[in-house]
Design a protein around this motif. Structure first.
Motif: not given
Length: 333
Positions: A265-266, A202, A204-206, A327, A262
């Protein structure tokens, strides 16, 4: 008449903060040594063809690298690290293993190349991401040596025809790519360094969302758009992974940048990775008026862009942190 073996260096400049002007000065320093310089602005590095420069400067590769590193430190206060090898791939892999202030040299004999490549984990081979490495491990393929020992047809069944051929060639040290001199493309970069090596996806995504939002706001304030996004993730063991994706259309629209960031990253397939820093670079900037936007009948898109413009006006008046997507902000405990 046989040609002399190539000598390629990958050098990383460890900038304290993103600085395009300083990076261009460092590239000019390299071009004073040899004209064969190919910049990689996503991570402040460059490939340098030293083949002809060694004879001109009457030094071996490690000695010439020491001169370059000393000049970068003395003239610009920038620490660097480098890897040297007979190809761009091996030089880049050697550089990834070199801590700041050091140089790793790989010889050009088949023995030297095999001794360097074979013990390394499969994921260290360019083109083998974490997800592919996990897939290969299910078949007992854990190292680059295992890849080299696997028949080509078997590799192609496991990872695909093109990817299998590439992995087979690279595991044996074959890489014919030349260093192509070129100017550093105009770009913009933002980086987030975690206080400690971060395991939480979370977080990382942020961080990714915050970085693309920052870049989008910066580009809109400069009336520019980008054509591609590059994501670089740096890990606790000093290695890093870089991925680039071209956008469907040049844009500075934060939601579009966020979707791409994102997705990149995924695509890394990270699971409980110890991440030290994440950076996002907007590549190939161009004036916004030269770009076209595909019209849509979706009213949500228009409302989102109107809201984005309102946020930009508020930020211009009260500061960047006054507003933005929820976010990208730290959650209260």
């Amino acid at each position: 008449m046989t040609s002399s073996p190539r000598t390629v260096m990958r050098i990383y400049f460890h900038l304290q903060e993103p600085d395009e002007d300083l990076y261009e000065q460092l590239l000019a320093l390299l071009e004073g040594i040899t004209p064969g310089v190919q910049p990689h602005s996503a991570d402040w590095s460059a490939d340098v063809d030293l083949t002809g420069a060694l004879r001109y400067w009457d030094r071996d590769a490690k000695g010439l690298a020491a001169v370059i590193r000393l000049r970068a430190l003395a003239l610009y206060g920038v620490q660097s690290s480098a890897g040297i090898g007979p190809s761009r791939m091996i030089a880049a892999m050697a550089a990834a293993l070199s801590p700041p202030g050091s140089v790793t040299v790989v010889g050009n004999s088949p023995y030297d190349i095999a001794a360097f490549l074979r013990p390394q984990r499969a994921a260290a081979l360019p083109g083998i991401g974490p997800a592919t490495a996990r897939s290969l491990s299910r078949y007992g393929i854990y190292s680059i040596g295992d890849i080299a020992d696997t028949p080509l047809a078997t590799l192609q069944r496991l990872v695909g025809i093109a990817a299998g051929r590439q992995a087979h060639d690279r595991s044996h040290g074959r890489d014919d790519r030349l260093v192509v001199p070129q100017a550093a493309p105009r770009s913009a970069c933002a980086e987030h360094r975690f206080d400690t090596d971060e395991l939480d996806p979370d977080q990382h995504h942020q961080a990714v969302l915050g970085l693309v939002d920052e870049l989008g706001a910066r580009m809109r304030s400069e009336n520019s758009v980008c054509c591609a996004i590059t994501l670089t993730v740096r890990y606790a063991d000093r290695t890093h992974t870089t991925r680039t994706r071209t956008l469907a259309e040049p844009t500075a629209h934060s939601p579009a940048l966020a979707d791409t960031g994102l997705a990149l990253f995924a695509s890394l397939g990270l699971q409980r990775a110890r991440v030290r820093a994440i950076s996002v670079r907007a590549e190939r900037l161009q004036p916004a008026e030269t770009a076209t936007h595909q019209l849509t009948l979706d009213p949500t898109d228009e409302r989102t862009r109107d809201l984005e413009a309102a946020i930009d006006r508020a930020r211009a008046r009260y500061g960047y942190r006054v507003a933005g997507p929820a976010s990208s902000y730290q959650r209260a405990n």
